[in-house]
Scaffold this motif. Structure first.
Motif, PDB file in Angstrom:
ATOM      1  N   ASN A 397       2.370 -11.966   4.289  1.00  0.00           N
ATOM      2  CA  ASN A 397       2.509 -11.874   2.840  1.00  0.00           C
ATOM      3  C   ASN A 397       3.711 -12.694   2.411  1.00  0.00           C
ATOM      4  O   ASN A 397       4.741 -12.681   3.096  1.00  0.00           O
ATOM      5  CB  ASN A 397       2.680 -10.412   2.424  1.00  0.00           C
ATOM      6  CG  ASN A 397       2.499 -10.208   0.932  1.00  0.00           C
ATOM      7  OD1 ASN A 397       3.293 -10.679   0.127  1.00  0.00           O
ATOM      8  ND2 ASN A 397       1.439  -9.504   0.559  1.00  0.00           N
ATOM      9  N   PRO A 398       3.620 -13.419   1.287  1.00  0.00           N
ATOM     10  CA  PRO A 398       4.771 -14.213   0.838  1.00  0.00           C
ATOM     11  C   PRO A 398       5.994 -13.375   0.496  1.00  0.00           C
ATOM     12  O   PRO A 398       7.110 -13.885   0.525  1.00  0.00           O
ATOM     13  CB  PRO A 398       4.245 -14.941  -0.409  1.00  0.00           C
ATOM     14  CG  PRO A 398       2.763 -14.916  -0.277  1.00  0.00           C
ATOM     15  CD  PRO A 398       2.430 -13.651   0.443  1.00  0.00           C
ATOM     16  N   SER A 399       5.800 -12.104   0.176  1.00  0.00           N
ATOM     17  CA  SER A 399       6.916 -11.245  -0.217  1.00  0.00           C
ATOM     18  C   SER A 399       7.403 -10.426   0.972  1.00  0.00           C
ATOM     19  O   SER A 399       6.596  -9.983   1.793  1.00  0.00           O
ATOM     20  CB  SER A 399       6.490 -10.301  -1.349  1.00  0.00           C
ATOM     21  OG  SER A 399       6.021 -11.031  -2.461  1.00  0.00           O
ATOM     22  N   PRO A 400       8.712 -10.198   1.086  1.00  0.00           N
ATOM     23  CA  PRO A 400       9.219  -9.350   2.169  1.00  0.00           C
ATOM     24  C   PRO A 400       8.681  -7.933   2.036  1.00  0.00           C
ATOM     25  O   PRO A 400       8.433  -7.438   0.943  1.00  0.00           O
ATOM     26  CB  PRO A 400      10.744  -9.396   1.961  1.00  0.00           C
ATOM     27  CG  PRO A 400      10.997 -10.592   1.104  1.00  0.00           C
ATOM     28  CD  PRO A 400       9.786 -10.747   0.244  1.00  0.00           C
ATOM     29  N   GLY A 401       8.500  -7.279   3.169  1.00  0.00           N
ATOM     30  CA  GLY A 401       7.991  -5.912   3.142  1.00  0.00           C
ATOM     31  C   GLY A 401       7.613  -5.441   4.528  1.00  0.00           C
ATOM     32  O   GLY A 401       8.236  -5.813   5.520  1.00  0.00           O
ATOM     33  N   ARG A 402       6.558  -4.661   4.607  1.00  0.00           N
ATOM     34  CA  ARG A 402       6.155  -4.034   5.871  1.00  0.00           C
ATOM     35  C   ARG A 402       5.235  -4.923   6.700  1.00  0.00           C
ATOM     36  O   ARG A 402       4.694  -4.488   7.712  1.00  0.00           O
ATOM     37  CB  ARG A 402       5.427  -2.719   5.568  1.00  0.00           C
ATOM     38  CG  ARG A 402       4.128  -2.898   4.799  1.00  0.00           C
ATOM     39  CD  ARG A 402       3.466  -1.562   4.474  1.00  0.00           C
ATOM     40  NE  ARG A 402       2.158  -1.721   3.857  1.00  0.00           N
ATOM     41  CZ  ARG A 402       1.951  -1.911   2.567  1.00  0.00           C
ATOM     42  NH1 ARG A 402       2.991  -1.978   1.746  1.00  0.00           N
ATOM     43  NH2 ARG A 402       0.726  -2.035   2.089  1.00  0.00           N
ATOM     44  N   LEU A 563      -6.701 -19.074  -0.129  1.00  0.00           N
ATOM     45  CA  LEU A 563      -6.186 -19.228  -1.475  1.00  0.00           C
ATOM     46  C   LEU A 563      -5.610 -17.918  -1.993  1.00  0.00           C
ATOM     47  O   LEU A 563      -4.693 -17.911  -2.801  1.00  0.00           O
ATOM     48  CB  LEU A 563      -7.298 -19.721  -2.407  1.00  0.00           C
ATOM     49  CG  LEU A 563      -7.977 -21.026  -1.994  1.00  0.00           C
ATOM     50  CD1 LEU A 563      -8.966 -21.460  -3.066  1.00  0.00           C
ATOM     51  CD2 LEU A 563      -6.951 -22.119  -1.777  1.00  0.00           C
ATOM     52  N   GLN A 564      -6.158 -16.801  -1.532  1.00  0.00           N
ATOM     53  CA  GLN A 564      -5.621 -15.513  -1.962  1.00  0.00           C
ATOM     54  C   GLN A 564      -4.184 -15.343  -1.507  1.00  0.00           C
ATOM     55  O   GLN A 564      -3.329 -14.859  -2.230  1.00  0.00           O
ATOM     56  CB  GLN A 564      -6.465 -14.372  -1.384  1.00  0.00           C
ATOM     57  CG  GLN A 564      -7.896 -14.338  -1.898  1.00  0.00           C
ATOM     58  CD  GLN A 564      -8.725 -13.355  -1.108  1.00  0.00           C
ATOM     59  OE1 GLN A 564      -8.188 -12.519  -0.398  1.00  0.00           O
ATOM     60  NE2 GLN A 564     -10.030 -13.457  -1.223  1.00  0.00           N
ATOM     61  N   THR A 565      -3.906 -15.742  -0.273  1.00  0.00           N
ATOM     62  CA  THR A 565      -2.570 -15.543   0.277  1.00  0.00           C
ATOM     63  C   THR A 565      -1.618 -16.646  -0.097  1.00  0.00           C
ATOM     64  O   THR A 565      -0.412 -16.492   0.026  1.00  0.00           O
ATOM     65  CB  THR A 565      -2.639 -15.469   1.810  1.00  0.00           C
ATOM     66  OG1 THR A 565      -3.214 -16.688   2.292  1.00  0.00           O
ATOM     67  CG2 THR A 565      -3.481 -14.304   2.264  1.00  0.00           C
TER      68      THR A 565
END
Length: 584
Positions: A397-402, A563-565
């Motif tokens: 995922n482009p955003s930090p997280g789990r 494209l979604q990711t």
């Protein structure tokens, strides 16, 4: 011997057949190669031009040969290229380089003639960002400072008169004739024209026509890898900041690290930079200087500790970028992170940058990965495909997280290649290290053999095609006991997990840290399911191999998963949000 022949290993840019045309099932694309170096420049020849605009690569091409195309030619003679030598030569290129904005591609002809009257040119690259045209010029001599002072000026007195290595080539005065030999075509100007990276649709359309795994992996890597111009622009971006700070810090260095230099980079990725106040002190600590220096600079001390001092300096550098540096925009200060960084965009090179001051472990990790990519070039194909597959499965995922990050995927790939005896464990490289390889930063021992020709290790794995390696990767981790064992590239032995984290990947340089501590149990189960699905696709053959990139993890969103990711355009999460993980 100069490293320049190694670094001119070939610019590969691809002009793909449009979706309206029938695309060969073997995949067709334009493949540009260096033909010869000419005095005052470099000329390209397009091989595909001799084949009616298409060039089909036969299926029987050795996968090992294709993978080795990224290996610099001189390494065949000397064994392996050293990371420090590569960095040093790239920085020298940047010192001799100038970015010139021109009105159009046609202006390159006149620019070439004008620049040659100032100083001999080594090569010129034309590229386009949005609607703006730029030319990256590398001079043969280290004369850039003289050119900036004597041949450039500020036209608008209301602006800040900054002498930056980014200039504008204004139109000639009306009626003024050009001097010297007339240049009538872009080919005569010897300017290398670099096409932009292929679009999402082009890559998806191209890979959808490929029926075999090995050509699919080779094509995907060729489409997305970091090319010559991309590498030069990254070092040029670092040099621009370095020049701005060199008045106060004459021995400073701004060094790229992460995917830009570790051998696994792709076009369009972020640029990670580290600012070093005094690189000469770093070299002295490594034993590269035996001089006895008795004159010591007068300096200021800070009573607040190293972290507040670093945060304050980073804030000042952010102000410098925002107020004075041409082309630097969108400056964001993230000073409370584990590794304080300043994020900004460079509008002249098209790069999103993360600048830090206290992340030398990230640089040494980049060096370690670079050495692994030298030992087994096939690792580039595997890692490129696995990262793309993971994005298609929505594992990253482009955003930090789990979620799992690209750095974790690289660790998984290297550990798997070590299980095949294609790569040595880190402990073998540590034992082979000499006194000149000693590196310690923030009490972290980053010592390992930098000269791979001295490494007493030979791969015992038979030659395997990329398809076999990829299939083995999915099967290996499909049966891996993540609940009981770590994933580690440090030793051959399988290590027991020291805690109850769902996924435990040992940080190679800080071995007490788990780089996957952020990964949740739910995300680990998603990884296991995606591994089983991928292994089934490769084993059964019921689905096209391209389904590994476009169908796994697909949800109700009508767009393909790539494209979604936003895998090819979105920035990789910065590792400062994950405990113990370098920035990759």
């Amino acid at each position: 011997m100069s490293l320049l022949p190694r670094l001119y290993s070939g610019i590969s840019h691809f002009n793909f057949v449009g979706s309206t045309e029938a695309v060969s099932t073997k995949f067709a694309f334009l493949f540009s190669r260096w033909r010869k170096r000419l005095k005052g420049g470099i000329q390209l020849t397009t091989v595909a031009g001799k084949h009616g605009g298409k060039l089909s690569i036969p299926d029987k091409i050795s996968a090992e040969t294709v993978a080795r195309e990224d290996v610099l030619p001189e390494t065949v003679k000397t064994g392996f290229l050293k990371f420090d030598e590569m960095i040093s030569e790239r920085r020298e290129q940047a010192r001799r380089s100038l970015v010139v904005q021109v009105q159009s591609e046609a202006s390159c002809l006149e620019l070439r003639e004008y620049i040659e009257n100032i100083s001999p040119v080594n090569c010129m690259f034309h590229y386009k960002l949005k609607e703006n045209h730029f030319v990256l010029v590398e001079f043969k001599d280290n004369c850039l400072q003289e050119i900036l002072l004597n041949w450039c000026h500020v036209s608008d007195k209301s602006t800040v008169p900054v002498a930056s290595p980014v200039v504008w080539f204004k139109a000639a005065q009306a009626g003024r004739k050009r001097s010297g030999q007339e240049i009538t075509s872009i080919e005569d100007s010897k300017v290398i024209r670099v096409s932009p990276p292929p679009s999402y649709e082009t890559i998806l359309n191209l890979t959808s026509q490929i029926q075999r795994v090995s050509p699919l992996m080779e094509t995907l890597h060729a489409c997305t890898k970091l090319d010559e111009l991309g590498t030069r622009l990254r070092f040029f971006t670092a040099r621009q900041v370095e020049l701005a700070m060199s008045g106060l810090f004459p021995h400073c260095a701004v060094l790229p690290f992460g995917s830009s230099v570790n051998g696994f980079g792709k076009s369009g990725s972020d640029l990670d930079l580290i600012f070093r106040h005094d690189l000469s002190q770093h070299e002295t600590s490594m034993g590269n200087s035996n001089r006895s220096l008795r004159l010591v600079y007068q300096t200021k001390t800070s009573l607040g500790g190293p972290r507040p001092l670093t945060q304050r300096q980073m804030e000042l550098m952010a102000d410098l970028l925002q107020v004075l540096m041409p082309g630097c925009s969108g400056v964001k200060r993230i000073l409370q992170a584990r590794v304080p960084i300043v994020k900004y965009s460079n509008d002249f090179t098209g790069l999103d940058c993360d600048l830090s001051m206290s992340n030398m472990t990230g640089l040494y990790m980049s060096e370690l990965l670079f050495l692994y990519s030298q030992l087994d070039p096939m690792s580039k194909l595997l890692i490129c495909f696995v990262k793309t597959w993971a994005a298609a499965c929505l594992l990253t995922n482009p955003s930090p997280g789990r979620w799992i990050t690209n750095f974790m995927l690289i660790m998984l790939c290297i550990h798997y290649l070590q299980s095949l005896k294609r790569l040595p464990p880190l402990d073998v490289m540590v034992k082979a290290a000499g006194p000149e390889d000693e590196r310690v930063t923030d009490d972290i021992n980053c010592t390992f053999a930098r000269d791979l020709s001295r490494l007493n290790w030979n791969s015992s794995c038979p030659s395997l095609p990329p398809s076999k390696i990829l299939k083995g990767f999915f099967e290996y981790y499909m049966n891996y006991d993540f609940g009981a064992y770590c994933v580690s590239i440090t030793t051959e032995a399988r290590l027991t997990k020291p805690d109850y984290s769902p996924l435990y990947i040992v940080n190679p340089l800080e071995r007490s840290l788990n780089v996957s501590k952020n990964v949740s149990g739910e995300e680990l189960e998603k990884l296991k399911m995606a591994l089983r699905n991928a292994a089934w696709v490769l084993e059964s053959g019921d689905l096209p191999v391209n389904s590994l990139l476009t169908r796994l993890g697909q949800n109700s969103n009508p767009l393909p998963p790539l494209l979604q990711t936003g895998f090819f355009s979105s920035p990789i999460p910065h590792a400062s949000s994950v405990e113990g993980e370098p920035a990759f």
